[in-house]
Scaffold this motif. Structure first.
Motif, mmCIF file in Angstrom:
data_model
loop_
_atom_site.group_PDB
_atom_site.id
_atom_site.type_symbol
_atom_site.label_atom_id
_atom_site.label_comp_id
_atom_site.label_asym_id
_atom_site.label_seq_id
_atom_site.Cartn_x
_atom_site.Cartn_y
_atom_site.Cartn_z
ATOM 1 N N PRO A 59 0.817 -1.213 0.000
ATOM 2 C CA PRO A 59 0.000 0.000 0.000
ATOM 3 C C PRO A 59 0.853 1.267 0.000
ATOM 4 O O PRO A 59 1.883 1.342 0.684
ATOM 5 N N VAL A 60 0.439 2.239 -0.795
ATOM 6 C CA VAL A 60 1.166 3.501 -0.929
ATOM 7 C C VAL A 60 0.372 4.611 -0.244
ATOM 8 O O VAL A 60 -0.838 4.745 -0.468
ATOM 9 N N THR A 61 1.052 5.385 0.568
ATOM 10 C CA THR A 61 0.394 6.488 1.272
ATOM 11 C C THR A 61 1.038 7.839 0.964
ATOM 12 O O THR A 61 0.438 8.872 1.220
ATOM 13 N N ARG A 62 2.245 7.819 0.393
ATOM 14 C CA ARG A 62 2.954 9.080 0.140
ATOM 15 C C ARG A 62 2.615 9.626 -1.240
ATOM 16 O O ARG A 62 2.630 8.906 -2.237
ATOM 17 N N LYS A 63 2.369 10.907 -1.294
ATOM 18 C CA LYS A 63 2.057 11.563 -2.563
ATOM 19 C C LYS A 63 3.231 11.481 -3.528
ATOM 20 O O LYS A 63 3.042 11.291 -4.741
ATOM 21 N N THR A 64 4.452 11.576 -3.022
ATOM 22 C CA THR A 64 5.627 11.529 -3.903
ATOM 23 C C THR A 64 5.723 10.178 -4.618
ATOM 24 O O THR A 64 6.125 10.120 -5.783
ATOM 25 N N ASP A 65 5.353 9.102 -3.930
ATOM 26 C CA ASP A 65 5.380 7.784 -4.564
ATOM 27 C C ASP A 65 4.345 7.696 -5.681
ATOM 28 O O ASP A 65 4.604 7.126 -6.745
ATOM 29 N N LEU A 66 3.167 8.240 -5.444
ATOM 30 C CA LEU A 66 2.130 8.227 -6.483
ATOM 31 C C LEU A 66 2.549 9.062 -7.691
ATOM 32 O O LEU A 66 2.299 8.675 -8.841
ATOM 33 N N LEU A 67 3.193 10.183 -7.438
ATOM 34 C CA LEU A 67 3.662 11.027 -8.541
ATOM 35 C C LEU A 67 4.706 10.301 -9.383
ATOM 36 O O LEU A 67 4.700 10.370 -10.616
ATOM 37 N N GLU A 68 5.610 9.579 -8.720
ATOM 38 C CA GLU A 68 6.605 8.781 -9.447
ATOM 39 C C GLU A 68 5.929 7.698 -10.275
ATOM 40 O O GLU A 68 6.273 7.474 -11.440
ATOM 41 N N ALA A 69 4.968 7.015 -9.665
ATOM 42 C CA ALA A 69 4.326 5.885 -10.331
ATOM 43 C C ALA A 69 3.596 6.325 -11.598
ATOM 44 O O ALA A 69 3.775 5.733 -12.668
ATOM 45 N N VAL A 70 2.782 7.373 -11.497
ATOM 46 C CA VAL A 70 2.022 7.778 -12.685
ATOM 47 C C VAL A 70 2.944 8.374 -13.744
ATOM 48 O O VAL A 70 2.661 8.281 -14.944
ATOM 49 N N ALA A 71 4.064 8.963 -13.324
ATOM 50 C CA ALA A 71 5.041 9.446 -14.310
ATOM 51 C C ALA A 71 5.612 8.269 -15.086
ATOM 52 O O ALA A 71 5.760 8.319 -16.322
ATOM 53 N N SER A 72 5.933 7.194 -14.388
ATOM 54 C CA SER A 72 6.455 5.999 -15.045
ATOM 55 C C SER A 72 5.421 5.380 -15.973
ATOM 56 O O SER A 72 5.725 4.975 -17.101
ATOM 57 N N TYR A 73 4.161 5.303 -15.524
ATOM 58 C CA TYR A 73 3.103 4.729 -16.349
ATOM 59 C C TYR A 73 2.847 5.586 -17.588
ATOM 60 O O TYR A 73 2.612 5.061 -18.686
ATOM 61 N N ALA A 74 2.875 6.912 -17.417
ATOM 62 C CA ALA A 74 2.670 7.809 -18.550
ATOM 63 C C ALA A 74 3.790 7.659 -19.574
ATOM 64 O O ALA A 74 3.550 7.689 -20.786
ATOM 65 N N ALA A 75 5.024 7.466 -19.099
ATOM 66 C CA ALA A 75 6.149 7.276 -20.013
ATOM 67 C C ALA A 75 6.000 5.979 -20.806
ATOM 68 O O ALA A 75 6.280 5.930 -22.013
ATOM 69 N N THR A 76 5.549 4.913 -20.144
ATOM 70 C CA THR A 76 5.315 3.644 -20.831
ATOM 71 C C THR A 76 4.222 3.789 -21.877
ATOM 72 O O THR A 76 4.352 3.309 -23.012
ATOM 73 N N ALA A 77 3.130 4.463 -21.504
ATOM 74 C CA ALA A 77 2.029 4.664 -22.450
ATOM 75 C C ALA A 77 2.468 5.512 -23.636
ATOM 76 O O ALA A 77 2.073 5.265 -24.779
ATOM 77 N N ALA A 78 3.300 6.520 -23.378
ATOM 78 C CA ALA A 78 3.779 7.387 -24.453
ATOM 79 C C ALA A 78 4.613 6.609 -25.463
ATOM 80 O O ALA A 78 4.518 6.828 -26.674
ATOM 81 N N GLN A 79 5.434 5.682 -24.975
ATOM 82 C CA GLN A 79 6.249 4.876 -25.881
ATOM 83 C C GLN A 79 5.360 4.000 -26.765
ATOM 84 O O GLN A 79 5.600 3.853 -27.963
ATOM 85 N N LYS A 80 4.313 3.412 -26.191
ATOM 86 C CA LYS A 80 3.365 2.622 -26.987
ATOM 87 C C LYS A 80 2.652 3.504 -28.006
ATOM 88 O O LYS A 80 2.385 3.075 -29.140
ATOM 89 N N LEU A 81 2.351 4.723 -27.616
ATOM 90 C CA LEU A 81 1.673 5.668 -28.499
ATOM 91 C C LEU A 81 2.534 5.973 -29.721
ATOM 92 O O LEU A 81 2.068 5.933 -30.863
ATOM 93 N N ARG A 82 3.809 6.233 -29.485
ATOM 94 C CA ARG A 82 4.713 6.543 -30.611
ATOM 95 C C ARG A 82 4.945 5.312 -31.480
ATOM 96 O O ARG A 82 5.095 5.424 -32.702
ATOM 97 N N LYS A 83 4.974 4.136 -30.863
ATOM 98 C CA LYS A 83 5.171 2.910 -31.640
ATOM 99 C C LYS A 83 4.036 2.720 -32.633
ATOM 100 O O LYS A 83 4.236 2.212 -33.748
ATOM 101 N N GLY A 84 2.824 3.128 -32.268
ATOM 102 C CA GLY A 84 1.674 3.035 -33.164
ATOM 103 C C GLY A 84 1.493 4.261 -34.030
ATOM 104 O O GLY A 84 0.487 4.367 -34.746
ATOM 105 N N ASN A 85 2.446 5.194 -33.961
ATOM 106 C CA ASN A 85 2.391 6.430 -34.754
ATOM 107 C C ASN A 85 1.084 7.185 -34.503
ATOM 108 O O ASN A 85 0.452 7.696 -35.418
ATOM 109 N N GLN A 86 0.725 7.255 -33.211
ATOM 110 C CA GLN A 86 -0.507 7.930 -32.820
ATOM 111 C C GLN A 86 -0.208 9.073 -31.860
ATOM 112 O O GLN A 86 0.894 9.173 -31.301
ATOM 113 N N ALA A 87 -1.212 9.919 -31.660
ATOM 114 C CA ALA A 87 -1.146 10.998 -30.684
ATOM 115 C C ALA A 87 -2.439 10.978 -29.876
ATOM 116 O O ALA A 87 -3.484 10.528 -30.356
#
Length: 431
Positions: A262-290
């Motif tokens: 379980p995560v309770t710190r805001k800084t951990d959540l900010l790190e996590a969603v930044a990592s998830y957004a970066a992964t999603a962005a890479q998939k987005l570029r791989k499909g040549n989409q925006a």
């Protein structure tokens, strides 16, 4: 032989087979691969299936059973499985100019103009070469439609008449023999017939693949939909489902994981969603989409009794579609900042990219000038980043806001090395 034939080549217990390639001591033993956070069984060896372990069964329910039979439990190693899949699909694709990679372990081939070929022998060649070049055992099913090829593949892996050879070509069988085999397959085992449909079909007396084949397609179309009608026609040898040379463009991209604790710190959540957004962005570029919009969401654990629950989500629209990792990370972190409440213990977070479209189609902004030079520099930066991460391993180059230690990462206590994609993880042979 029919003018056109399809083959479905499918890896046997694929995740387990990938692990066995690099650890032969796993052969002949019950092996299961667990889902994220080592929760449930997502792959089972034949020996594990023989013990009665079900797909999706929680690990804690089978821990003692596996221990009694010297079983092995592994965490899911998706980096390894994806690379082994790429290698396997490359070998399979060499046997026909028309290939559809249907999933990580399944590939359709279409044989048009192969009327003078012995496709059963060709299936044996595919099976032998995939095993020799990658170490992965596969089953091959061949039929005049994709649905029949899928059914033949099921027979190649499960039916004692074909399991030893691993190849089933329906064209080799007399019509009455085919009907006998179809009668032995439950209707829920037909491609495209899910559990809910199977129950409804059973209520109408349609219990097997043979029953469905003999059903009236027009009647079932009215009671169900056109998808089931196509399935019936395919079972009768009429191709209705085309081969997709390229997967259709995604309508949305989701990147989300449950936390290892379980995560309770805001800084951990900010790190996590930044990592998830970066992964999603890479998939987005791989499909040549925006993406035209991003949704960020948080969730507590609904399975902990008496613990307060909170499952918020926030949609953020972009003035113009983007595939820029920095913009997506900025939006995701802004969403968390607005959603976070310190009194809750969070089990999961994620981002969803929405309103996807091809790159290059964008609505102009009336009060802002386009920075074509800056856009090109950013595009080159992101392309370089994607290339390095593809060649040297995910996360080799990443944004600092994604965090270094990432204490929130999912639990994978029995993770094997990424043997094929990291130099430090290369398998070492011993005499």
């Amino acid at each position: 032989m029919s003018r056109m034939q399809y083959a479905l080549v499918d890896g046997n217990n694929f995740y387990v087979s990938c692990e066995r390639v690099f650890d032969p001591t796993l052969e002949g033993r019950p092996v299961i691969v667990l889902s994220n956070n080592d929760g449930c069984a997502v792959a089972r060896s034949d020996e594990a299936k023989a013990l009665g372990i079900q797909m999706g069964q929680p690990y804690f329910e089978v821990r003692d059973l596996l221990s009694q039979h010297q079983g092995v439990v592994l965490s899911s190693n998706y980096t390894l499985y994806a690379d082994m899949s790429r290698r396997m699909m490359t070998v399979i694709g060499g046997y026909s100019p028309e290939q559809e990679v249907y999933s990580i372990d399944e590939s359709f081939l279409r044989f048009k103009g192969f009327s003078h070929w012995d496709l059963t022998d060709l299936g044996r060649q595919v099976r032998h070469q995939v095993r020799q070049w990658t170490g992965i055992p596969v089953g091959v099913g061949i039929g005049p439609t994709k649905t029949l090829a899928k059914l033949a593949n099921r027979l190649s892996k499960k039916h004692p008449d074909f399991k030893a050879r691993g190849v089933c070509n329906l064209d080799d069988l007399p019509p009455w023999t085919q009907l006998d085999y179809f009668a032995q397959v439950e209707v829920g085992g037909v491609w495209g017939v899910g559990a809910r449909w199977a129950r409804k079909l059973n209520e109408q007396g349609i219990l097997s693949a043979l029953d469905l084949k003999l059903a009236d397609p027009e009647t079932l179309r009215k009671r169900f939909n056109v998808v089931l009608e196509r399935t019936i026609r395919e079972l009768n040898g009429l191709p209705c489902i085309p081969l997709e040379d390229a997967p259709p463009a995604k309508k949305q991209i989701v990147s989300s994981r449950s936390f290892g604790q379980p995560v309770t710190r805001k800084t951990d959540l900010l790190e996590a969603v930044a990592s998830y957004a970066a992964t999603a962005a890479q998939k987005l570029r791989k499909g040549n989409q925006a993406a035209g919009a991003l949704q960020v969401f948080l969730a507590t654990n609904p399975f902990i009794p008496n613990e307060p629950q909170y499952h918020p989500a926030l949609l953020i629209n972009f003035p113009s579609p983007t595939q820029d990792t920095a913009r997506l990370i900025e939006a995701a972190r802004a969403g968390v900042a607005r959603l976070f409440r310190p009194e809750f213990r969070y089990k999961k977070a994620g981002v969803m990219l929405m309103d996807l479209g091809p790159v290059g189609i964008r609505q102009g902004e009336l009060f802002s000038a386009e920075d074509t030079v800056g856009d090109e520099r950013r595009r080159r930066l992101l392309t370089t980043m994607d290339t390095l991460n593809a060649e040297m391993g995910k996360g080799t180059l990443r944004f600092a806001v994604e965090g270094i230690g990432q204490s929130w990462k999912m639990r994978r206590g029995n993770l094997t090395p990424a043997y094929t994609t990291e130099w430090d993880a290369l398998a070492i042979g011993r005499a």
